[in-house]
Design a protein around this motif. Structure first.
Motif, PDB file in Angstrom:
ATOM      1  N   ASN A  31       1.147  -1.221   0.137  1.00 22.68           N
ATOM      2  CA  ASN A  31      -0.098  -0.119   0.051  1.00 22.68           C
ATOM      3  C   ASN A  31       0.969   1.309   0.067  1.00 22.68           C
ATOM      4  O   ASN A  31       2.105   1.031   0.074  1.00 22.68           O
ATOM      5  CB  ASN A  31      -0.999  -0.196   1.105  1.00 22.68           C
ATOM      6  CG  ASN A  31      -2.037   1.037   1.297  1.00 22.68           C
ATOM      7  OD1 ASN A  31      -2.678   1.276   0.256  1.00 22.68           O
ATOM      8  ND2 ASN A  31      -2.297   1.594   2.223  1.00 22.68           N
ATOM      9  N   MET A  34       0.364   9.701  -0.285  1.00 21.92           N
ATOM     10  CA  MET A  34       1.360  10.631  -0.549  1.00 21.92           C
ATOM     11  C   MET A  34       1.443  11.406   0.719  1.00 21.92           C
ATOM     12  O   MET A  34       0.662  11.657   1.605  1.00 21.92           O
ATOM     13  CB  MET A  34       0.378  11.800  -1.657  1.00 21.92           C
ATOM     14  CG  MET A  34       0.286  11.219  -2.916  1.00 21.92           C
ATOM     15  SD  MET A  34       2.062  10.823  -3.870  1.00 21.92           S
ATOM     16  CE  MET A  34       2.761  12.564  -3.626  1.00 21.92           C
ATOM     17  N   LEU A  36       3.493  15.214   2.384  1.00 19.25           N
ATOM     18  CA  LEU A  36       4.090  16.440   2.538  1.00 19.25           C
ATOM     19  C   LEU A  36       5.030  16.787   3.374  1.00 19.25           C
ATOM     20  O   LEU A  36       5.443  17.904   3.824  1.00 19.25           O
ATOM     21  CB  LEU A  36       3.049  17.713   2.296  1.00 19.25           C
ATOM     22  CG  LEU A  36       2.818  18.176   0.654  1.00 19.25           C
ATOM     23  CD1 LEU A  36       1.722  19.178   0.819  1.00 19.25           C
ATOM     24  CD2 LEU A  36       4.043  18.643   0.081  1.00 19.25           C
ATOM     25  N   THR A  55      -0.220  10.198   9.597  1.00 14.38           N
ATOM     26  CA  THR A  55      -1.203  10.373  10.282  1.00 14.38           C
ATOM     27  C   THR A  55      -1.861   8.958  10.519  1.00 14.38           C
ATOM     28  O   THR A  55      -2.058   8.100   9.704  1.00 14.38           O
ATOM     29  CB  THR A  55      -2.413  11.365   9.503  1.00 14.38           C
ATOM     30  OG1 THR A  55      -1.868  12.534   9.196  1.00 14.38           O
ATOM     31  CG2 THR A  55      -3.644  11.646  10.227  1.00 14.38           C
ATOM     32  N   ASN A  58      -4.581   7.015   8.467  1.00 14.74           N
ATOM     33  CA  ASN A  58      -4.174   6.705   7.298  1.00 14.74           C
ATOM     34  C   ASN A  58      -3.731   4.973   7.432  1.00 14.74           C
ATOM     35  O   ASN A  58      -2.896   4.764   8.190  1.00 14.74           O
ATOM     36  CB  ASN A  58      -3.156   7.166   6.425  1.00 14.74           C
ATOM     37  CG  ASN A  58      -3.814   8.481   6.024  1.00 14.74           C
ATOM     38  OD1 ASN A  58      -4.900   8.620   5.429  1.00 14.74           O
ATOM     39  ND2 ASN A  58      -2.794   9.693   6.021  1.00 14.74           N
ATOM     40  N   LYS A  59      -4.216   4.061   6.592  1.00 16.78           N
ATOM     41  CA  LYS A  59      -3.934   2.500   6.447  1.00 16.78           C
ATOM     42  C   LYS A  59      -2.137   2.373   6.525  1.00 16.78           C
ATOM     43  O   LYS A  59      -1.730   1.636   7.164  1.00 16.78           O
ATOM     44  CB  LYS A  59      -4.476   1.899   5.572  1.00 16.78           C
ATOM     45  CG  LYS A  59      -4.309   0.353   5.586  1.00 16.78           C
ATOM     46  CD  LYS A  59      -4.809  -0.167   4.237  1.00 16.78           C
ATOM     47  CE  LYS A  59      -4.356  -1.583   3.769  1.00 16.78           C
ATOM     48  NZ  LYS A  59      -5.086  -2.655   4.694  1.00 16.78           N
ATOM     49  N   THR A  60      -1.741   3.310   5.588  1.00 16.01           N
ATOM     50  CA  THR A  60      -0.134   3.196   5.603  1.00 16.01           C
ATOM     51  C   THR A  60       0.550   3.352   6.826  1.00 16.01           C
ATOM     52  O   THR A  60       1.619   2.753   6.878  1.00 16.01           O
ATOM     53  CB  THR A  60       0.277   4.406   4.389  1.00 16.01           C
ATOM     54  OG1 THR A  60      -0.429   4.100   3.339  1.00 16.01           O
ATOM     55  CG2 THR A  60       1.901   4.095   4.078  1.00 16.01           C
ATOM     56  N   ARG A  95      -7.398   8.206  -2.346  1.00 14.50           N
ATOM     57  CA  ARG A  95      -8.273   7.267  -1.414  1.00 14.50           C
ATOM     58  C   ARG A  95      -7.536   6.246  -0.566  1.00 14.50           C
ATOM     59  O   ARG A  95      -6.261   6.222  -0.876  1.00 14.50           O
ATOM     60  CB  ARG A  95      -9.414   6.616  -2.359  1.00 14.50           C
ATOM     61  CG  ARG A  95      -8.702   5.468  -3.209  1.00 14.50           C
ATOM     62  CD  ARG A  95      -9.609   4.782  -4.148  1.00 14.50           C
ATOM     63  NE  ARG A  95      -8.889   3.960  -4.996  1.00 14.50           N
ATOM     64  CZ  ARG A  95      -8.668   2.595  -4.564  1.00 14.50           C
ATOM     65  NH1 ARG A  95      -8.715   2.359  -3.507  1.00 14.50           N
ATOM     66  NH2 ARG A  95      -7.932   2.040  -5.608  1.00 14.50           N
ATOM     67  N   SER A  96      -8.094   5.604   0.147  1.00 17.40           N
ATOM     68  CA  SER A  96      -7.612   4.739   1.302  1.00 17.40           C
ATOM     69  C   SER A  96      -7.369   3.460   0.834  1.00 17.40           C
ATOM     70  O   SER A  96      -8.354   2.784   0.128  1.00 17.40           O
ATOM     71  CB  SER A  96      -8.032   4.592   2.459  1.00 17.40           C
ATOM     72  OG  SER A  96      -7.360   3.902   3.229  1.00 17.40           O
ATOM     73  N   GLY A  97      -6.067   2.626   0.947  1.00 15.90           N
ATOM     74  CA  GLY A  97      -6.035   1.440   0.725  1.00 15.90           C
ATOM     75  C   GLY A  97      -6.911   0.418   1.318  1.00 15.90           C
ATOM     76  O   GLY A  97      -7.027  -0.777   0.962  1.00 15.90           O
ATOM     77  N   LYS A 102      -4.389  -0.159  -4.463  1.00 19.13           N
ATOM     78  CA  LYS A 102      -3.997   1.260  -5.036  1.00 19.13           C
ATOM     79  C   LYS A 102      -2.883   0.772  -5.840  1.00 19.13           C
ATOM     80  O   LYS A 102      -2.221   1.420  -6.978  1.00 19.13           O
ATOM     81  CB  LYS A 102      -3.614   2.226  -4.044  1.00 19.13           C
ATOM     82  CG  LYS A 102      -5.005   2.824  -3.307  1.00 19.13           C
ATOM     83  CD  LYS A 102      -4.753   4.173  -2.432  1.00 19.13           C
ATOM     84  CE  LYS A 102      -3.742   3.834  -1.456  1.00 19.13           C
ATOM     85  NZ  LYS A 102      -3.974   4.998  -0.703  1.00 19.13           N
ATOM     86  N   GLN A 181     -10.253  12.782   7.839  1.00 18.31           N
ATOM     87  CA  GLN A 181      -8.863  12.751   8.511  1.00 18.31           C
ATOM     88  C   GLN A 181      -8.710  13.746   9.422  1.00 18.31           C
ATOM     89  O   GLN A 181      -8.065  13.640  10.473  1.00 18.31           O
ATOM     90  CB  GLN A 181      -8.191  12.937   7.579  1.00 18.31           C
ATOM     91  CG  GLN A 181      -6.436  12.443   7.624  1.00 18.31           C
ATOM     92  CD  GLN A 181      -5.762  12.405   6.263  1.00 18.31           C
ATOM     93  OE1 GLN A 181      -4.607  12.325   6.491  1.00 18.31           O
ATOM     94  NE2 GLN A 181      -6.325  12.176   5.102  1.00 18.31           N
TER      95      GLN A 181
HETATM   96  C1  LIG Z   1      -0.387  16.283  -1.528  1.00 25.12           C
HETATM   97  C2  LIG Z   1      -0.730  15.357  -0.397  1.00 25.12           C
HETATM   98  C3  LIG Z   1       0.079  15.401   0.711  1.00 25.12           C
HETATM   99  C4  LIG Z   1      -0.380  14.425   1.812  1.00 25.12           C
HETATM  100  N1  LIG Z   1       0.321  14.600   2.901  1.00 25.12           N
HETATM  101  C5  LIG Z   1       0.169  13.834   4.285  1.00 25.12           C
HETATM  102  C6  LIG Z   1       1.152  13.598   5.202  1.00 25.12           C
HETATM  103  O1  LIG Z   1       2.036  14.388   5.096  1.00 25.12           O
HETATM  104  N2  LIG Z   1       0.815  12.764   5.999  1.00 25.12           N
HETATM  105  C7  LIG Z   1      -0.361  11.724   5.878  1.00 25.12           C
HETATM  106  O2  LIG Z   1      -0.383  10.931   6.874  1.00 25.12           O
HETATM  107  N3  LIG Z   1      -1.169  11.763   4.826  1.00 25.12           N
HETATM  108  C8  LIG Z   1      -0.919  12.945   3.630  1.00 25.12           C
HETATM  109  N4  LIG Z   1      -1.828  12.884   2.728  1.00 25.12           N
HETATM  110  C9  LIG Z   1      -2.982  11.987   2.761  1.00 25.12           C
HETATM  111  C10 LIG Z   1      -2.709  10.779   2.173  1.00 25.12           C
HETATM  112  O3  LIG Z   1      -2.128  10.650   1.255  1.00 25.12           O
HETATM  113  C11 LIG Z   1      -4.169  10.131   2.021  1.00 25.12           C
HETATM  114  O4  LIG Z   1      -5.136  10.170   3.181  1.00 25.12           O
HETATM  115  C12 LIG Z   1      -4.342   8.643   1.442  1.00 25.12           C
HETATM  116  O5  LIG Z   1      -5.488   8.416   0.883  1.00 25.12           O
HETATM  117  C13 LIG Z   1      -3.853   7.626   2.701  1.00 25.12           C
HETATM  118  O6  LIG Z   1      -4.040   6.191   2.087  1.00 25.12           O
HETATM  119  P1  LIG Z   1      -3.959   5.132   2.789  1.00 25.12           P
HETATM  120  O7  LIG Z   1      -5.143   4.902   3.982  1.00 25.12           O
HETATM  121  O8  LIG Z   1      -4.114   3.930   2.003  1.00 25.12           O
HETATM  122  O9  LIG Z   1      -2.616   5.215   3.688  1.00 25.12           O
HETATM  123  C14 LIG Z   1      -1.418  13.713   1.685  1.00 25.12           C
HETATM  124  C15 LIG Z   1      -2.220  13.732   0.394  1.00 25.12           C
HETATM  125  C16 LIG Z   1      -1.734  14.684  -0.389  1.00 25.12           C
HETATM  126  C17 LIG Z   1      -2.542  14.564  -1.968  1.00 25.12           C
END
Ligand SMILES: Cc1cc2nc3c(=O)[nH]c(=O)nc-3n(C[C@H](O)[C@H](O)[C@H](O)COP(=O)(O)O)c2cc1C
Length: 194
Positions: A31, A34, A36, A55, A58-60, A95-97, A102, A181
Motif C-alpha cells: 500500500n 502521498m 508532504l 497520520t 491512514n492505513k499506511t 483514497r485509502s487502501g 492502489k 482525516q
Molecule cells: C499532496 C498530499 C500530501 C499529503 N500529506 C500527507 C502527510 O504528510 N501525512 C499523511 O499521513 N497523509 C498525507 N496525505 C493524505 C494521504 O495521502 C491520503 O489520506 C491517503 O489516501 C491515505 O491512504 P491510505 O489510507 O491507503 O494510507 C497527503 C495527501 C496529498 C494528496
C-alpha cells in the motif's frame, strides 16, 4: 499571550514543497500514500536517513508501524514524465487502501525490503525504520536508507505545480476525504467530543 494561529500557519506553510509517494508492505499486502511531511534525517552522507510523518487515520501509518519499512519516492516535473507523476499522486493520495488495492495499477518492482518501488517515480530511498515518535494524531518515522536509485534526469515536482495541474474533480474528492482525516486528528489530540 493568545496564540495567533494565522501567523503560525503562515510561518509554517510551504516548508516542505516536495510531495513524496510513500509505499510499504505488511504481511504480504502492499500500500502507499502521498505525504508532504518528508525530509532528510542525518548529516552523515555515507549513512543517509529519511523521515516522514504519517497520520494515524491512514492505513499506511499502521502498516509502516507494523512492518518497519517504507520507500519514499520523489516525483518528476519532466515534460514527458509529469503525467505519470500526477497519476501516482492521484492514485495514492486520493483514497485509502482500506477501500481497495492502489498499488496494482502502478508500475512497480520489489525492493530489498519487499516493499514496492514505483518505476515511474523520479527517484527513491528505501528505508528500515530505526525510530518512531508518537505525537498523538500521527507518528514521525525515521529510517536508515538501505537502497536508492535515481530514474530521471528532470527536476522534481513541487506541490504548487502539481496542484495547478490536478483535475478539479480529483481536488474535490481529496477535500472530501480530508474532512474525516482532520476530525480523526482532532479526536486523537483533544478527545472525541471536538
Ligand atoms: C499532496 C498530499 C500530501 C499529503 N500529506 C500527507 C502527510 O504528510 N501525512 C499523511 O499521513 N497523509 C498525507 N496525505 C493524505 C494521504 O495521502 C491520503 O489520506 C491517503 O489516501 C491515505 O491512504 P491510505 O489510507 O491507503 O494510507 C497527503 C495527501 C496529498 C494528496
Amino acid at each position: 499571550m493568545t496564540l495567533d494561529t494565522d501567523a503560525a500557519n503562515r510561518t509554517l506553510a510551504g516548508l516542505r514543497p516536495f510531495p513524496v509517494a510513500i509505499t510499504t508492505v505488511d504481511g504480504g499486502v502492499a500500500n502507499g500514500l502521498m505525504s508532504l511531511s518528508a525530509g532528510t534525517a542525518s548529516i552523515i552522507p555515507e549513512a543517509p536517513r529519511a523521515m516522514c510523518g504519517l497520520t494515524k487515520y491512514n492505513k499506511t501509518h499502521d502498516m509502516v508501524l507494523n512492518s518497519g519499512v517504507f520507500v519514499m519516492h520523489m516525483l518528476s516535473a519532466g515534460e514527458d514524465e509529469v503525467d505519470a507523476s500526477l497519476n501516482i499522486l492521484m492514485t495514492l493520495g486520493g483514497r485509502s487502501g482500506r477501500d481497495g488495492d492502489k498499488i496494482g495499477g502502478l508500475r512497480t518492482k520489489t525492493g530489498v525490503t519487499g516493499a514496492p518501488i514505483l518505476l515511474d517515480a523520479h527517484s527513491y530511498v528505501e528505508c528500515e525504520v530505526v525510530s518512531s515518535l508518537d505525537v498523538q494524531e500521527s507518528t514521525i518515522f525515521v529510517g536508515d536508507v538501505v537502497a536508492s536509485e535515481v530514474f530521471s534526469a528532470a527536476s522534481r515536482i513541487k506541490i504548487g505545480e502539481a496542484w495547478s495541474k490536478l483535475p478539479a474533480e480529483w481536488i474535490e474528492q481529496y477535500d472530501a476525504n480530508h474532512i474525516p482525516q482532520l476530525q480523526s486528528a482532532k479526536d486523537h489530540r483533544f478527545g472525541r467530543q471536538n
